[in-house]
Scaffold this active site. Structure first.
Site, PDB file in Angstrom:
ATOM      1  N   GLN A 219       0.823  -1.205   0.000  1.00  7.26           N
ATOM      2  CA  GLN A 219       0.000   0.000   0.000  1.00  7.26           C
ATOM      3  C   GLN A 219       0.856   1.254   0.000  1.00  7.26           C
ATOM      4  OE1 GLN A 219      -2.719  -2.262   3.255  1.00  7.26           O
ATOM      5  NE2 GLN A 219      -3.255  -0.119   3.055  1.00  7.26           N
ATOM      6  N   ARG A 366      -8.330  -1.002   8.503  1.00  4.26           N
ATOM      7  CA  ARG A 366      -9.399  -0.101   8.086  1.00  4.26           C
ATOM      8  C   ARG A 366      -9.913   0.702   9.279  1.00  4.26           C
ATOM      9  NH1 ARG A 366     -14.154  -1.715   3.691  1.00  4.26           N
ATOM     10  NH2 ARG A 366     -14.335   0.379   2.957  1.00  4.26           N
ATOM     11  N   CYS A 367      -8.985   1.232  10.067  1.00  3.59           N
ATOM     12  CA  CYS A 367      -9.450   1.855  11.311  1.00  3.59           C
ATOM     13  C   CYS A 367      -8.755   3.156  11.628  1.00  3.59           C
ATOM     14  CB  CYS A 367      -9.307   0.881  12.465  1.00  3.59           C
ATOM     15  SG  CYS A 367      -7.773   0.964  13.338  1.00  3.59           S
ATOM     16  N   GLU A 736     -12.894   4.473   5.999  1.00  4.08           N
ATOM     17  CA  GLU A 736     -12.922   3.687   7.224  1.00  4.08           C
ATOM     18  C   GLU A 736     -14.027   4.066   8.191  1.00  4.08           C
ATOM     19  OE1 GLU A 736      -8.908   4.826   7.788  1.00  4.08           O
ATOM     20  OE2 GLU A 736      -8.146   2.842   7.299  1.00  4.08           O
TER      21      GLU A 736
END
Ligand SMILES: Cc1cc2nc3c(=O)[nH]c(=O)nc-3n(C[C@H](O)[C@H](O)[C@H](O)COP(=O)(O)OP(=O)(O)OC[C@H]3O[C@@H](n4cnc5c(N)ncnc54)[C@H](O)[C@@H]3O)c2cc1C
Lengths: 781, 291
Positions: A219, A366-367, A736
């Site tokens: 990523q 995803r936080c 998110e």
């Protein structure tokens, strides 16, 4: 944006995603699609023990397996000083062990063969002797004085990694003492895994000039290149990282895993390209986990339910090394957003981190850097406070929300929220779901002994890392970049330092540029992920792409417009001061019929530019955001519970999100649908538990329970729009919000349903047997 | 996740398949739908020297009802069994179970024979066949024999089949007038093996009381279990709350679950109790003509 003539594919339009043409036809190009002539395959020997001394490791039998060319061990790497590598949190991690394994599933050796079968046969033939050592699984026990010390390699005398705190300790304590009501709860947010459908992998290849190219599932390709250069000593211009299409990242593809490094070593030693593709069990048992926070939270309120103070004590289980992927100054991420949507005047948060015999990590699944943990805690506590005070949880929130006029609002723990309208979002969610009628239904059902619950989560997110004064990773500031070039015919190539993993950047960025440049979206191509071509950036995670690189796109486009105005003035034979950008064109002020399009200007930039001006039409922007963005929303969940079996059914789920200006409503809706499902999953299903020997009890999808379309509730989404005052487009991140906000709404609904039993907590995932236990008690039947 | 090498045979008759099995003396495995076996090969939990693929043998896939039996060819896919009109009309327990095994892909590949034989206590069809008092027809080098399902399972993944025998057909006693059956599966998510599941068959006497009953349990013991006492206790009953309580308790007593991620022992036992009550009620309702 009221436009007379909207530009095709401009901001606010739900155009189809450019990337879907290849994705839905199975024409994506993932790492495993990269096939080079003469390519070899690598497979990994993994430890069956959670903690053991390696007393012997023999390659001979493996090297005799037909097709096996090399076996790489920790001793081999140690000779090249590569047995250890740094983590993003400045801890150290084994690439391959030389003497001790620290978790079940740890990489022990690698086998390189002519195909995947040969490599797998070689793995089975590597002989390793282990002498099991005492295993530390529970982080609380890890911190007891008699616990075996795990990181003796670092000279540690205990398993404590770090202590971090923020806020006013004494003030908070005093405020809690003075509060009319105090609610305390212990919440465990279990270890989970991003489990992207594409596991991790790479193809490493070295050409005759010594240039290393690595196609990898990352990523953050640019940061990876720098880390590779620093660790390996290879010159950075001789390293090219290509991040092709990625089948899901979710934070799990930010770190550097041992497999990548070993594959590079394998390519360097064999002189051939080497492919490594991790299998599912390797992915689930060795790649970075997320969450694993043991939280004890306390909130105080006055007699009217107005919150006063918040105190949070947390123990973080990091496994055997702190391999979290937080901005370097924030060992617990942005956990101190935990005051949430409420104006606590005092707050104090402390986090301690412990080593255990589990895989490393603490990545932000995803936080947005530990925001899920924070939101879960504050929103669960708010519901418990409401129950304790016999107040409706919606009413309690309405009494407390930071009001719209208070923004920019600085929280007790030091964040300055940019904009928000929390009551507006909750009101809309309540209207959408028919809140009052549901409460009436619930009251009637309760009389009949039926279990129905309503849960709310009014979350505040913090995304878009981040301002360079506070945000860096290993010293590299967390700006992001756009490089925009307009060709003579008015077509655009734009490259970014971020890297989409399914978020739809090729579309969203093109829409921003379409709007800002007045060029139809079809004429705009977006590229990311190749460090030889794209400008430097920190990558995509933590919902940062639109807040940073999206902003960079807008700013770069505006730089182009500045030059474009001069060219337009030249073409229209007026002074540049007489040119204005209006209706996606350069117009002579007050004379709309005298105008030039960006395409006209682009052509002139190469064919007829003013004397003394550089040819070409392009711009680069490295955008350093002045602040984070603070998306928010209110979610309401309705559950029905089967009293006899403990099974929970989510009947309805309404999600009202506010992410400021929306570039592509369909993509945003897609992000929210996926995010809600990824919030539902840990609330109801997903967890990686370990037994006392440190064996993973969820090493495959048989036990790591991803929800399917059948379990997933029907999401009812809606929005409010409160633009960010500091982002060039008013946009905030959204990737998110739903993952962060959803779990608390679901858990709150279950706890609400169980009020007749006086239940204040059930740890997620809320499996049937836990609910059954809560209803039937310890001596059920 | 790559298996070691093995020899592969694709016989076109049962005789040939049996001969190959016999030649390999326990070193070979029958490959049916592969939905259990291929996973075990990839995990190297099974490392047979040879696979005998029986997918090319004709005439092993059918669902036929004659005067005495519902006959199911061993290679009938789980979804094919579900699609049978006879099953839908008269063998509710099979109709229910075949809708809840795994997911559509697995059901399109997985076979009834494989599911019956494999011996994972989580397989759903064995409990149905125990409740239905079915028989498995097996062919070996010396010919064919019939084995009662209730005598087939000896332990997890082990049964009375000889290594050189192949199951060719499953016989389910033809559904009598006044009979009904049902299967309830409690699972954590679609595609999961059962937390607990209960198969119930009943045949009602003219007065509406149960004349004959069979109760099978899934994934609460080393094999699928036949709950004999609970089945016997149901005979003569009509399905009142008290009847259900008694039968549920006996079924729970028959279960010997182990604690795992699906839950602790007392929970699983109680789930057998609850689902037995609910499934008996459904089976009786079906016997009375409900659906
Ligand atoms: C993701 C997933 C989820 C699943 N969930 C469930 C579930 O919820 N419930 C459930 O019941 N099952 C489930 N299964 C298992 C599935 O139903 C299998 O198909 C079934 O257990 C085996 O059938 P098969 O035809 O695939 O057999 P195979 O995998 O081919 O064989 C299984 C075993 O049986 C032997 N065998 C097969 N046929 C014969 C025969 N005719 N004679 C002798 N030996 C034979 C084989 O040698 C092998 O040892 C699941 C499978 C998967 C992959």
């Amino acid at each position: 944006m009221a436009e007379a003539t909207p530009i095709p594919g401009g901001i606010g339009q739900s155009i189809g995603r450019k990337e879907d043409a290849r994705f839905i036809r199975g024409k994506g190009n993932y790492v495993d699609d990269v096939n080079l002539p003469g390519m070899l395959f690598m497979d990994v020997v993994r430890s069956p023990y959670a903690h053991a001394k390696i007393t012997g490791l023999r390659k001979d039998a493996a090297l005799k397996v037909p097709g096996v060319l090399a076996v790489i061990t920790g001793a081999d790497l140690a000779a090249a000083k590569l047995a250890w590598m740094p983590t993003l949190m400045s801890d150290t991690q084994m690439v391959l062990p030389t003497d001790t394994v620290m978790f079940q599933g740890q990489e022990v050796a690698a086998v390189v063969g002519v195909d995947r079968y040969a490599a797998a046969d070689g793995v089975a033939a590597v002989e390793v002797d282990y002498e099991p050592l005492p295993v530390v699984v529970d982080p609380f026990k890890a911190l007891q004085p008699d616990a075996p010390v795990l990181r003796t390699d670092k000279g540690k005398k205990d398993n404590h990694i770090w202590h971090w705190e923020v806020g006013d300790k004494a003030g908070t304590e005093a405020a809690l003492k003075a509060s009319a009501v105090v609610v305390t709860e212990k919440l465990y947010i279990p270890r989970i895994h991003v489990s992207s459908i594409e596991t991790c992998g790479c193809v490493a290849s070295v050409d005759v000039s010594g240039k290393l190219t690595v196609w990898m599932t990352t990523q953050a390709p640019h940061a990876i290149r720098t880390v590779f250069a620093l660790v390996s000593g290879l010159p950075e211009n001789n390293i090219r990282i290509i991040s092709p299409d990625i089948g899901g990242g979710f934070g799990g593809k930010v770190p550097v895993y041992p497999g990548y490094v070993i594959a590079v070593v394998a390519a360097l030693t064999t002189g051939k390209p080497v492919k490594w593709i991790e299998d599912r069990t390797g992915n689930l048992t060795a790649d970075s986990f997320a969450r694993d926070y043991h939280i004890e939270a306390e909130i105080g309120a006055d007699k009217n339910g107005k919150v006063t103070a918040l105190r949070v004590k947390t123990l973080a289980d990091h496994g055997y090394t702190d391999a979290a992927a937080n901005p370097s100054k924030f060992p617990a991420g942005l956990f101190h957003i935990i005051t949430g949507s409420y104006p606590f005047s005092k707050a104090f948060v402390e986090v301690d981190a412990a080593y255990t015999n589990k895989p490393p990590g603490g990545i932000a699944y995803r936080c947005s850097f530990r925001v899920t943990e924070a939101v879960f805690a504050i929103e669960r506590l708010m519901d418990n406070l409401a129950h304790k005070m016999n107040l409706d949880p919606a009413e309690l929130r309405m009494r407390n929300f930071i009001p719209p006029e208070a923004f920019p609002y600085t929280s007790a723990l030091g964040w300055t929220y940019d904009s928000g309208n929390y009551a507006g979002a909750l009101k809309k969610a309540m209207d959408t779901i028919g809140y009052d009628a549901l409460r009436k239904e619930q009251a009637e059902k309760r009389k009949r002994g039926e279990l129905m619950g309503i849960g709310i989560s009014s979350f505040t997110e913090i995304v878009g890392a981040g301002p360079s004064k506070t945000f860096d990773i290993l010293g590299i500031k967390m700006f992001d970049s756009a490089e925009v070039r307009i060709h003579p015919t008015g077509k655009v190539i734009a490259r970014f330092g971020t890297k989409s993993q399914g978020q739809g950047h090729e579309t969203t960025y093109a829409q921003i540029l379409a709007e800002e440049l007045g060029i139809p979206v079809d004429g705009i191509s977006v590229e990311e992920g190749d460090t030889d071509t794209a400008p430097y950036g920190l990558g995509t995670y933590a919902s940062r792409s639109t807040p940073t690189a999206g902003a960079a796109a807008a700013v770069a486009a505006r730089k182009i417009r500045e030059k474009g105005a001069k060219i337009a003035a030249h073409l229209l034979e007026v002074s540049p001061n007489d040119i204005e950008w209006k209706d996606h064109k350069f117009q002579v002020k007050g004379v709309p019929e005298k105008s030039k399009t960006m395409a006209d200007v682009a052509f002139a930039a190469y064919t007829n530019h003013p004397q003394g001006m550089e040819a070409g039409l392009e711009a680069v922007d490295y955008y350093d955001p002045p602040n984070m963005t603070y998306p928010f929303g209110s979610y309401i969940c309705v559950v029905d519970i089967d009293k006899e079996t403990g099974q929970v059914k989510v009947r309805r789920f309404v999600a009202i999100d506010d992410c400021g200006t929306i570039i592509n409503p369909m993509i945003v809706d897609g992000q929210i649908h996926g995010g809600l499902t990824m919030g539902f999953a840990p609330a109801m299903l997903e967890e990686i538990p370990y037994d006392e020997q440190g064996n993973s009890r969820a090493p495959s999808f048989l036990e790591y329970l991803l929800p399917t379309a059948v379990e997933t509730p029907k999401w009812e989404t809606g929005k409010t729009v409160t633009p960010s005052p500091h982002h060039p487009l008013g946009a905030k991140g959204v990737g998110e919000s739903a993952t962060v906000g959803a779990p608390a709404a679901i858990a709150n609904a279950v706890i609400d349903a169980l009020q007749p039993y006086g239940v204040t907590n059930i740890d997620i995932p809320i499996s049937a047997h836990k609910v059954w236990r809560a209803i039937h008690g310890a001596d059920a039947h | 996740m790559y298996p070691p090498s093995f020899d592969y045979y694709a016989p076109t008759s049962v005789d040939e398949a049996v001969r190959l099995l016999d030649q390999h003396q326990g070193e070979a495995k029958v490959l049916a739908g592969g939905q259990s076996l291929i996973g075990m090969l990839k995990l190297r939990l099974a490392q047979p020297g040879a696979l005998i693929d029986i997918n090319r043998i004709p005439d092993l896939s059918y669902v036929r009802e004659d005067a005495t039996f519902l006959r199911i060819g061993a290679m009938t896919r789980i979804n094919e069994l579900h699609a049978s009109d006879a099953v839908k009309a008269r063998y509710g327990v099979l109709f229910d179970a075949t809708a809840e095994i795994a997911d559509p892909t697995v059901r399109n590949w997985g076979t009834v024979g494989g599911n019956a034989v494999h011996g994972d206590p989580g397989n759903d069809l064995p409990a149905c066949f125990l409740a239905l008092d079915a028989e498995y027809q097996a062919q070996g080098p010396k010919g064919s024999r019939t084995i009662a399902a209730r005598k087939f399972y000896t332990d997890s993944f082990t049964n009375v089949l000889a290594p050189n025998e192949i199951v060719t057909e499953i016989h389910v006693p033809k559904a009598a007038a006044g009979s009904g059956s049902a299967y309830s599966k409690m699972e954590r998510k679609v595609g999961d093996f059962a937390t607990a599941a209960v198969a119930v068959t009943v045949t009602l006497a003219a007065n509406g009381s149960v004349a004959k009953a069979g109760i099978g349990l899934t994934n609460v013991g080393p094999t699928a279990l036949y709950a004999a006492q609970a089945s016997d206790a149901l005979v003569g009953k009509t399905g009142t709350a008290t009847d259900l309580g008694t039968v549920g308790d006996l079924a729970a007593k028959a279960a010997s679950p182990v604690a795992d991620n699906r839950g602790p022992v007392d929970f699983k036992q109680d789930m057998i109790r609850v689902w037995t009550r609910r499934t008996v009620t459904r089976a009786i309702a079906r016997a009375k003509g409900g659906s």
